[in-house]
Enzyme design. Structure first.
Site, PDB file in Angstrom:
ATOM      1  CB  SER A 143      18.403  15.884  34.396  1.00  0.00           C
ATOM      2  OG  SER A 143      18.269  16.748  33.321  1.00  0.00           O
ATOM      3  CG  ASP A 300      15.763  20.544  33.394  1.00  0.00           C
ATOM      4  OD1 ASP A 300      15.930  21.369  33.686  1.00  0.00           O
ATOM      5  OD2 ASP A 300      16.467  19.621  33.047  1.00  0.00           O
ATOM      6  CG  ASP A 302      18.959  19.618  36.463  1.00  0.00           C
ATOM      7  OD1 ASP A 302      18.149  19.354  35.584  1.00  0.00           O
ATOM      8  OD2 ASP A 302      19.984  19.425  36.120  1.00  0.00           O
ATOM      9  CG  ASP A 304      20.294  21.229  33.116  1.00  0.00           C
ATOM     10  OD1 ASP A 304      19.042  20.703  32.948  1.00  0.00           O
ATOM     11  OD2 ASP A 304      21.303  20.088  33.193  1.00  0.00           O
TER      12      ASP A 304
END
Length: 571
Positions: A143, A300, A302, A304
Site C-alpha cells: 500500500s 497511493d 496500489d 486504493d
C-alpha cells in the site's frame, strides 16, 4: 532452530535470488542483523503479509511468499472444488516477482491462477475475483508504506479481504508449512505452458471501467465545466486507470506530475508514498501553484486511496480523508435525493475511527449509518450481508478516515479510481454552481457544525517495539485517564473486552462488533480519543476528534488533547 542455525540453513537453501544471496553474505559477521532477520517468522495477519524486503524468515522474499501461498492453497483446496485465484500486483520492488512466485505455487497445487498482464490497482484485483468467479485473490502490495516494504493481501471469493475466521484457518495451515520443503512449486513459465496460469483479459478491465462509470451522478456536466486537475499516481498503479476514467467523463485538462508519473518502487521523490502525508504531495503542490488547477489528486501505489488539495488564490489547501469522505456522502445524498435515485432505506458505512459528522449527514437524509471496525474489509463485509438478502442496492457509500472510499458494490475494497471520478465530478458540479470545494466544505460545516479530526502515529520498531505497544495498551486498559486536556472522561470502550463503561454511573454496555485491540475515550464536549496498534505497521495510532463553532476553536482543543495524551503515552 535459533537465529544462527536458521541463517546457516538459508545460506544453503536460498539460492534462487541473487539479491538474497548477496544480503546473506553481507551480514555473516553481524549478529544483530542476523537476529533481526531470523528471530521470528513474518506473520500472516488478518490481512496477509507485510514486511521489509530481504533475506530471512522475518522478511518479504520469494520463500516467505511461497510458504504463505501454500497455506492459502491448502485452504482453497480444502474449501472449493476446482479452485481458482486472481492475482494482481503494484509497482513496488519485486511485486511482479512475488506475484509470479504465488502463481507458481497455486498452479503446482492444481489451482488455476489468473494474473494481470501488468501492474493493476487493488480494486481491480477485487473486481477480478468476482468477475472470474475465483475462490480467492492475492494483491501484492504494501500500500502506502516506504519503499523498503512489500506485502501480500489475501481476498475471499466475495472480493473482500478475508475475514478473521478464514484468516485464522489460513494462518494455521501456513504454520504447518516448512519454509523450503513445504511449498509445492512450478515456474511461472511452466504454469503458463500447461494452462494452470492465465493472463486476465482486457475485457475484465473494460468491465471494471463500465462499473466505475456507472457510479456517476452528474457526469454529464463535467465536460463543459472547465475543470482543471493536477494528478500524481505517486509512481504507482493509478496512472492508467485514473486518467482513463477522467478522460471518459470529460476531464480533459489533466496535468500529471512528471517525476511521479511512471511506476517506480524506489519512490525517490516521496519516501512515504502516502497521500495522507504532505511530504508525498510536495511536487504536486508545487506544480499546482504553477498550473493553478481546481484541485490536485494523489493516489497511493496500489490506487486504493486518494488524497486531494484545492487551489485557493496563490495557495493550495490540503483536505483530510474525513473531510473528503463527508463531502462525498453529503454530495451523493443531496444529489441522489434531488434526482429521485436514492434507494429505499439507503445505507452508508464507515469505520469507528471515522468522522462523526457522517452521522449528522446520514440523519438529515434518512440514511442508515453503520459503524464497523477499522479496516475496509468490514465495509465490504456489510455489502456482502446486503447482497445475501438481495438488497445490495441499498448501499450508497462507504468510507474511512485514511482516504479510502467506495461507491457501488462491484468491488469490496476501497477504490481510488471511482473516488477520483466522484471527487472530480463533485468539484465540476459545484464549479457550475459558482462554488469551489473549499466553499462547499464551509457550507457543510455551517450546516452540521465543525468537526476536527487529527491522527497521531507513534512508531515502535524493532524487537522491543511490539512489547512497548502491548505495554501501552495494557496500561491504558487498566488505568484509563480520568481526564485529558481539561476534559473529563465520560465513557470508556474496550473493544477487546467488548464492553463500554459509563464513567458517571458505572453502567456497562456490550459491544457487538468483533473483538479488536481498540480503546475509545469519550470526553466532554463530544471530544474523542481512539487508540489502536496498526495492523500493518509497527505503530500505535491515535485518532482525535474535537468540535467547535470554528476551525480555530476545534484546533485549539485538539492541540491541548494531543499534548497531554502524548505525555500519557510516553512519547
Amino acid at each position: 532452530m535459533d537465529e544462527m542455525q536458521l541463517y546457516t540453513l538459508w545460506t544453503q537453501k536460498a539460492t534462487e535470488d541473487k539479491d538474497l544471496i548477496e544480503e546473506l553474505a553481507s551480514i555473516k559477521d553481524d549478529s544483530d542483523a542476523i537476529k533481526d532477520r531470523f528471530y521470528r517468522n513474518l506473520e500472516f495477519g488478518t490481512g496477509g503479509l507485510r514486511g521489509t524486503i530481504g533475506a530471512g524468515t522475518y522478511r518479504m522474499n520469494i520463500y516467505t511468499v511461497r510458504r504463505a501461498t501454500q497455506g492459502l492453497a491448502d485452504y482453497v483446496n480444502g474449501s472449493y472444488k476446482n479452485g481458482s485465484v486472481a492475482i494482481s500486483y503494484d509497482s513496488r520492488i519485486k511485486s511482479d516477482v512475488f506475484a509470479k512466485a504465488a502463481a507458481g505455487v497455486l498452479a503446482a497445487n492444481g489451482i488455476k491462477a489468473y494474473i494481470y498482464k501488468e501492474l493493476m490497482p487493488t480494486p481491480c484485483l477485487s473486481f477480478a475475483v468476482r468477475a472470474l468467479g475465483c475462490s480467492a485473490g492475492i494483491m501484492v502490495t504494501a500500500s502506502h508504506n516506504p519503499a523498503k516494504y512489500n506485502g501480500y493481501k489475501a481476498y475471499g471469493a466475495d472480493g473482500c479481504q478475508i475475514t478473521l475466521d478464514v484468516a485464522n484457518i489460513v494462518i494455521n495451515k501456513i504454520n504447518s508449512v516448512d519454509m523450503f520443503e513445504g511449498p509445492k512449486y512450478i515456474s511461472f513459465e511452466e504454469g503458463l505452458a500447461n494452462g494452470m496460469i492465465s493472463y486476465i483479459g482486457d475485457e475484465v478491465i473494460e468491465d471494471y471501467y463500465k462499473n466505475v462509470l456507472a457510479q456517476g451522478i452528474h457526469t454529464d456536466l463535467v465536460k463543459d465545466s472547465g475543470l482543471k486537475v493536477v494528478y500524481t499516481p505517486l509512481n504507482g498503479t493509478g496512472n492508467k486507470p485514473v486518467r482513463t476514467i477522467l478522460d471518459r467523463i470529460g476531464v480533459k485538462d489533466v496535468t500529471v506530475v512528471p517525476e511521479q508519473e511512471n511506476p517506480d518502487g524506489n519512490f525517490t521523490t516521496c519516501p512515504y508514498p502516502n497521500p495522507e502525508i504532505r511530504e508525498a504531495l510536495e511536487l504536486g503542490l508545487k506544480l499546482s501553484k504553477e498550473v493553478k488547477p481546481d484541485l490536485l489528486l494523489a493516489t497511493d501505489p496500489d490506487a486504493d486511496r486518494v488524497g486531494i488539495a484545492v487551489s485557493s488564490g496563490d495557495d493550495v489547501v490540503l483536505f483530510s480523508g474525513n473531510e473528503v469522505g463527508a463531502m462525498l456522502l453529503e454530495y451523493i445524498c443531496e444529489e441522489r435525493t434531488k434526482l429521485g435515485t436514492m434507494p429505499k432505506n439507503p445505507i452508508a458505512v464507515k469505520t469507528i475511527v471515522t468522522t462523526k459528522i457522517a452521522a449528522a449527514i446520514a440523519k438529515n437524509y434518512g440514511v442508515e449509518l453503520i459503524d464497523v471496525l477499522t479496516g475496509f474489509k468490514f465495509i465490504g463485509e456489510q455489502i456482502g450481508f446486503l447482497e445475501e438478502k438481495g438488497e445490495e442496492d441499498r448501499y450508497i457509500f462507504g468510507f474511512e478516515e485514511s482516504y479510502g472510499y467506495l461507491a457501488g458494490t462491484y468491488v469490496r475494497d476501497k477504490d481510488a479510481v471511482v473516488a477520483s471520478m466522484l471527487i472530480c465530478e463533485m468539484a465540476a458540479y459545484y464549479r457550475t454552481k459558482g462554488m469551489t470545494l473549499i466553499e462547499a466544505r464551509d457550507r457543510m460545516y455551517q450546516k452540521y457544525g465543525v468537526y476536527k479530526h487529527m491522527l497521531g502515529s507513534f512508531t515502535c520498531e524493532g524487537i522491543t517495539g511490539m512489547e512497548r505497544m502491548k505495554e501501552i495498551m495494557t496500561s491504558l486498559r487498566t488505568n484509563p485517564p480520568k481526564s485529558v486536556g481539561g476534559l473529563s472522561l465520560v465513557e470508556f470502550s474496550d473493544y477487546a473486552a467488548s464492553v463500554t463503561k459509563n464513567i458517571k454511573t458505572g453502567a456497562e454496555t456490550a459491544i457487538t462488533l468483533p473483538k479488536s485491540d481498540v480503546l475509545v475515550f469519550a470526553l466532554e464536549n463530544e471530544a474523542t480519543i481512539i487508540i489502536r496498534p496498526s495492523g500493518t505497521e509497527p505503530k500505535i495510532k491515535v485518532y482525535y476528534t474535537t468540535t467547535g463553532k470554528t476551525q480555530e476553536e476545534a484546533t485549539a482543543l485538539y492541540e491541548k488533547l494531543d499534548a497531554e495524551f502524548r505525555t500519557i503515552l510516553g512519547f
